[in-house]
Design a protein around this motif. Sequence first.
Motif, PDB file in Angstrom:
ATOM      1  N   LEU A 283      43.558  41.999  41.830  1.00 44.64           N
ATOM      2  CA  LEU A 283      43.537  40.641  42.384  1.00 44.64           C
ATOM      3  C   LEU A 283      44.890  39.928  42.323  1.00 44.64           C
ATOM      4  O   LEU A 283      45.029  38.816  42.832  1.00 44.64           O
ATOM      5  CB  LEU A 283      42.485  39.792  41.643  1.00 44.64           C
ATOM      6  CG  LEU A 283      41.035  40.289  41.718  1.00 44.64           C
ATOM      7  CD1 LEU A 283      40.108  39.363  40.931  1.00 44.64           C
ATOM      8  CD2 LEU A 283      40.557  40.399  43.172  1.00 44.64           C
ATOM      9  N   LYS A 284      45.863  40.578  41.708  1.00 43.69           N
ATOM     10  CA  LYS A 284      47.165  39.941  41.507  1.00 43.69           C
ATOM     11  C   LYS A 284      47.737  39.394  42.820  1.00 43.69           C
ATOM     12  O   LYS A 284      47.764  40.090  43.825  1.00 43.69           O
ATOM     13  CB  LYS A 284      48.144  40.951  40.891  1.00 43.69           C
ATOM     14  CG  LYS A 284      49.189  40.290  40.017  1.00 43.69           C
ATOM     15  CD  LYS A 284      49.999  41.305  39.255  1.00 43.69           C
ATOM     16  CE  LYS A 284      50.812  42.129  40.248  1.00 43.69           C
ATOM     17  NZ  LYS A 284      51.482  43.264  39.634  1.00 43.69           N
ATOM     18  N   GLY A 285      48.145  38.143  42.778  1.00 44.64           N
ATOM     19  CA  GLY A 285      48.793  37.553  43.955  1.00 44.64           C
ATOM     20  C   GLY A 285      47.836  37.036  45.016  1.00 44.64           C
ATOM     21  O   GLY A 285      48.257  36.403  45.970  1.00 44.64           O
ATOM     22  N   LYS A 315      39.113  37.612  29.482  1.00 48.63           N
ATOM     23  CA  LYS A 315      39.664  36.417  30.130  1.00 48.63           C
ATOM     24  C   LYS A 315      41.182  36.320  29.896  1.00 48.63           C
ATOM     25  O   LYS A 315      41.949  36.045  30.826  1.00 48.63           O
ATOM     26  CB  LYS A 315      38.954  35.188  29.569  1.00 48.63           C
ATOM     27  CG  LYS A 315      39.431  33.865  30.113  1.00 48.63           C
ATOM     28  CD  LYS A 315      38.471  32.752  29.692  1.00 48.63           C
ATOM     29  CE  LYS A 315      38.934  31.404  30.188  1.00 48.63           C
ATOM     30  NZ  LYS A 315      39.559  30.600  29.127  1.00 48.63           N
ATOM     31  N   LEU A 316      41.587  36.569  28.649  1.00 45.61           N
ATOM     32  CA  LEU A 316      43.013  36.477  28.307  1.00 45.61           C
ATOM     33  C   LEU A 316      43.868  37.421  29.139  1.00 45.61           C
ATOM     34  O   LEU A 316      44.956  37.065  29.586  1.00 45.61           O
ATOM     35  CB  LEU A 316      43.209  36.784  26.819  1.00 45.61           C
ATOM     36  CG  LEU A 316      43.063  35.588  25.876  1.00 45.61           C
ATOM     37  CD1 LEU A 316      43.228  36.036  24.420  1.00 45.61           C
ATOM     38  CD2 LEU A 316      44.089  34.505  26.229  1.00 45.61           C
ATOM     39  N   ILE A 317      43.351  38.629  29.341  1.00 39.13           N
ATOM     40  CA  ILE A 317      44.109  39.609  30.135  1.00 39.13           C
ATOM     41  C   ILE A 317      44.290  39.094  31.563  1.00 39.13           C
ATOM     42  O   ILE A 317      45.389  39.120  32.110  1.00 39.13           O
ATOM     43  CB  ILE A 317      43.403  40.983  30.121  1.00 39.13           C
ATOM     44  CG1 ILE A 317      43.479  41.559  28.705  1.00 39.13           C
ATOM     45  CG2 ILE A 317      44.040  41.934  31.148  1.00 39.13           C
ATOM     46  CD1 ILE A 317      42.755  42.873  28.505  1.00 39.13           C
ATOM     47  N   LEU A 318      43.232  38.579  32.149  1.00 37.46           N
ATOM     48  CA  LEU A 318      43.345  38.054  33.521  1.00 37.46           C
ATOM     49  C   LEU A 318      44.343  36.897  33.561  1.00 37.46           C
ATOM     50  O   LEU A 318      45.163  36.790  34.473  1.00 37.46           O
ATOM     51  CB  LEU A 318      41.976  37.607  34.043  1.00 37.46           C
ATOM     52  CG  LEU A 318      40.930  38.712  34.237  1.00 37.46           C
ATOM     53  CD1 LEU A 318      39.621  38.128  34.767  1.00 37.46           C
ATOM     54  CD2 LEU A 318      41.430  39.780  35.208  1.00 37.46           C
ATOM     55  N   GLU A 319      44.265  36.036  32.550  1.00 32.69           N
ATOM     56  CA  GLU A 319      45.176  34.877  32.511  1.00 32.69           C
ATOM     57  C   GLU A 319      46.635  35.313  32.402  1.00 32.69           C
ATOM     58  O   GLU A 319      47.523  34.707  32.983  1.00 32.69           O
ATOM     59  CB  GLU A 319      44.807  33.962  31.340  1.00 32.69           C
ATOM     60  CG  GLU A 319      43.640  33.055  31.694  1.00 32.69           C
ATOM     61  CD  GLU A 319      43.108  32.258  30.519  1.00 32.69           C
ATOM     62  OE1 GLU A 319      43.429  32.606  29.357  1.00 32.69           O
ATOM     63  OE2 GLU A 319      42.348  31.307  30.770  1.00 32.69           O
ATOM     64  N   HIS A 322      48.141  35.674  35.506  1.00 32.31           N
ATOM     65  CA  HIS A 322      48.083  34.435  36.298  1.00 32.31           C
ATOM     66  C   HIS A 322      46.901  34.389  37.244  1.00 32.31           C
ATOM     67  O   HIS A 322      46.996  33.864  38.356  1.00 32.31           O
ATOM     68  CB  HIS A 322      49.388  34.221  37.072  1.00 32.31           C
ATOM     69  CG  HIS A 322      50.584  34.319  36.185  1.00 32.31           C
ATOM     70  ND1 HIS A 322      50.867  33.395  35.212  1.00 32.31           N
ATOM     71  CD2 HIS A 322      51.523  35.283  36.083  1.00 32.31           C
ATOM     72  CE1 HIS A 322      51.937  33.767  34.560  1.00 32.31           C
ATOM     73  NE2 HIS A 322      52.365  34.916  35.058  1.00 32.31           N
ATOM     74  N   ILE A 323      45.802  34.960  36.810  1.00 29.68           N
ATOM     75  CA  ILE A 323      44.587  34.864  37.626  1.00 29.68           C
ATOM     76  C   ILE A 323      43.740  33.722  37.076  1.00 29.68           C
ATOM     77  O   ILE A 323      43.529  33.602  35.879  1.00 29.68           O
ATOM     78  CB  ILE A 323      43.837  36.215  37.632  1.00 29.68           C
ATOM     79  CG1 ILE A 323      44.680  37.217  38.433  1.00 29.68           C
ATOM     80  CG2 ILE A 323      42.451  36.061  38.246  1.00 29.68           C
ATOM     81  CD1 ILE A 323      44.250  38.627  38.296  1.00 29.68           C
TER      82      ILE A 323
END
Length: 351
Positions: A283-285, A315-319, A322-323
Amino acid sequence: MDERQEEKKDIRSMTLEELTKDMEKMGEKAFRAKQVYQWLHEKLVEQFEDMTNLSKPLREKLMENYRIPRMTILSVLTSENNDTKKYLFQLEDGNVIESVWMRYHHGNSVCISSQVGCRMGCRFCASTLLGLERNLFASEMLGQIYAIQNETKERVSNIVVMGTGEPLDNYENLLRFIHLISREPGLHISQRNITVSTCGIVEKIRELAKEKLQITLAVSLHAPNTEKRRELMPVANRYGVEELLAACKDYFSETGRRITFEYSLVAGVNDNREEALELASLLKGFPCHVNLIPVNPIKERSYTHSGRKEIEAFKLILEKYHINVTIRREMGADINAACGQLRKSYMDQKQ
Ligand code: SAH
């Protein structure tokens, strides 16, 4: 429902334009159509007798030719803190559907069903266990909201089409519903306050994009790759994750609306670190939002939800990449408020 009733036109599914044409055919003035429409979609009456500014002969004519599909409330369950209510409705043909009302700071939200049952077969979902019975008409989608607003006596300001059923598998009725609920006259609920959730029927996402609606599209992803997704969702056998994501990207460029991806975390199935990283890179970008949902266990399956720690780590990994991500607040778990659970337990009891 008796046969005579069935022959009558479902008036609550009709647009104002359609109603106006009919009125003219009946030799009535066009403004009468607007009056009837306002009774149905603003004052939310459930019978023609209540349309008191119409003459008796006109009311009788309406009764002869049209019906207002009745939604009978079979039961209402209220959560302990009063912020969630779950409704079981009986439709005119005897079918039973469920809806959920939720009170938030920003207003009241109703989660509606779009079909009686579902044929998508997602492994963790109670709505699909008995298969698909039939599509709901636009009037029956509206009817859930209208009956709830009448019962709570509080305005509904948000709608999520996230109850039983796959809305894009009932595409024409869904579009009609969105049109009727968001326009004026009517409840006039802004399209921005309407969310439609889909398991990801790619050609329908592309079709919907062309409508250029301002609704939010939520896509139930639940896995970072096709192989894993196939374990949870049969629809992944029809469309790979890349193909689905490509349709989502096109949806965003056509409508300018960010997609929400729903990701139900199932302990030991789709919640580890590698899967979070893979989701992040997928989902990056892409301007989107990820909603993490601890899976709501259903008794027919052995899935359990991930622990707090795993959910936070995911959640932390996604954050980190920058998701945009949130964890869904759980509401109404004490009243069986997860998809299809109430209807399923009602059907079980009946058998
Ligand atoms: N068919 C549509 C809408 C109905 S389901 C769709 O698939 O999106 C609404 C959401 O609840 C979907 O994301 C679905 O995957 C999820 N869901 C269903 N059963 C669930 C359960 N037991 N626990 C957590 N999420 C569930």
